[in-house]
Scaffold this active site. Structure first.
Site, PDB file in Angstrom:
ATOM      1  CG  ASP A   6      96.233 -21.235 -71.324  1.00 22.65           C
ATOM      2  OD1 ASP A   6      96.899 -20.744 -70.391  1.00 22.65           O
ATOM      3  OD2 ASP A   6      96.355 -20.871 -72.513  1.00 22.65           O
ATOM      4  CB  VAL A   7      94.361 -19.446 -65.717  1.00 25.50           C
ATOM      5  CG1 VAL A   7      93.830 -18.134 -65.119  1.00 25.50           C
ATOM      6  CG2 VAL A   7      93.527 -20.623 -65.242  1.00 25.50           C
ATOM      7  CE1 TYR A 100     114.281 -17.798 -69.092  1.00 27.36           C
ATOM      8  CE2 TYR A 100     113.685 -17.528 -66.779  1.00 27.36           C
ATOM      9  CZ  TYR A 100     113.643 -17.080 -68.083  1.00 27.36           C
ATOM     10  OH  TYR A 100     112.968 -15.922 -68.387  1.00 27.36           O
ATOM     11  N   GLY A 107     107.275 -18.751 -66.769  1.00 29.17           N
ATOM     12  CA  GLY A 107     105.824 -18.777 -66.716  1.00 29.17           C
ATOM     13  C   GLY A 107     105.274 -20.154 -67.051  1.00 29.17           C
ATOM     14  CB  ALA A 108     102.395 -22.034 -65.672  1.00 32.85           C
ATOM     15  CG  ASP A 109     102.424 -18.341 -70.175  1.00 31.45           C
ATOM     16  OD1 ASP A 109     103.327 -18.392 -69.312  1.00 31.45           O
ATOM     17  OD2 ASP A 109     102.181 -17.319 -70.836  1.00 31.45           O
ATOM     18  CG  ASP A 130     101.284 -17.654 -76.270  1.00 30.83           C
ATOM     19  OD1 ASP A 130     100.283 -17.098 -76.750  1.00 30.83           O
ATOM     20  OD2 ASP A 130     101.236 -18.451 -75.323  1.00 30.83           O
ATOM     21  CB  THR A 133      97.660 -10.511 -71.999  1.00 30.46           C
ATOM     22  OG1 THR A 133      96.342 -11.062 -71.884  1.00 30.46           O
ATOM     23  CG2 THR A 133      97.702  -9.176 -71.284  1.00 30.46           C
ATOM     24  CB  THR A 185      93.546   9.274 -85.320  1.00 32.44           C
ATOM     25  OG1 THR A 185      93.844  10.638 -85.618  1.00 32.44           O
ATOM     26  CG2 THR A 185      94.239   8.889 -84.023  1.00 32.44           C
TER      27      THR A 185
END
Length: 256
Positions: A6-7, A100, A107-109, A130, A133, A185
């Site tokens: 999984d990239v 879709y 996305g492949a993920d 998920d 990022t 902060t």
């Protein structure tokens, strides 16, 4: 054995399956400048040091959201594992009905996560959160229809944006703060990120259940590196860290 990869934008996760069992997984930082030799030697050495023989791997599957890495990764698998990898992409069998407007944009993920989810939780309306990022929420009906979803900035992106886009705010550790507000902060940023993300996920799940599944029973799955940070928030019915890897394994099985 099957090796699944999984990239992601930040890191690449590898999962080794023996039958249906995930027996080993490991990670490395994703870099678009990494050569096939570096990837191949890394895979072989990590497997060897953990007691696994790379020669027992007979199939490899990849899910990548970083296209510049794909050529080196494919070459590494061919050269060092003697396996031509299957990439999750348009045209492969998924077992899903892709509702879709342009399935090539998915996305492949997201596809891999959906495949893993319907295999693990059949005949359920699913919301898959998920937290990587990016934070994504996707919808899969009990009839295995991929309906779509939402994409939000992830926690790390949000931290980086605050640090780079302001003069007085700095990067902070991503962690659940002790209180719902900050008295410094750093604490204020942590509280905003954590509870802002929690609130956003709760709201999109509420809207999905009301407006898409119309009150029918809906199962919410958490996955991705940051999902465990929210384990005590009642956001998820279950957290499945290896969901994408399981989906990649499923893709290999139905495309063999």
């Amino acid at each position: 054995m099957i090796l699944t990869i999984d990239v992601g934008n930040s890191s690449t996760e590898f999962g080794l399956f023996d039958g249906d069992n995930l027996v080993f997984n490991f990670r490395r930082t994703t870099s678009i400048t990494t050569s096939s030799d570096e990837i191949g030697i890394f895979m072989r050495s990590v497997l060897r040091e953990n007691g696994f023989d790379y020669r027992e791997i007979n199939r490899v599957g990849c899910c990548s959201v970083v296209p510049p890495v794909n050529y080196s990764l494919s070459s590494a698998c061919s050269k060092y594992l003697n396996c031509e990898p299957l990439f999750i992409q348009a045209g492969i069998k998924t077992g899903l009905k892709l509702r879709y407007s342009n399935p090539k944009e998915i996305g492949a993920d997201l596809i891999a996560a959906a495949m893993g989810a319907v295999e693990r939780f059949p005949e359920k309306n699913l919301v898959i959160i998920d937290m990587g990022t990016a934070t994504t929420a996707e919808l899969v009906s009990k009839d295995r229809e991929f309906l779509g979803g939402v994409i939000m900035p992830g926690l790390k992106i949000s931290v980086d944006a605050l640090a780079s886009g302001t003069a007085n705010l700095t990067s902070v550790e991503i962690a659940r703060p002790e209180h719902v507000y900050g008295t410094s902060t750093t604490e204020a940023i942590q509280a905003g990120l954590y509870y802002g993300t929690e609130g956003a996920v709760k709201e999109v799940c509420r809207l999905f259940k009301k407006n898409v599944f119309h009150g029918e029973e809906t199962f919410v799955i958490g996955t991705g590196g940051f999902s465990k940070n929210f384990a005590d928030c009642n956001l998820f019915d279950e957290i499945v860290p290896s969901l994408v890897l399981s989906g990649v394994k499923r893709a290999i099985e139905i495309n063999s």
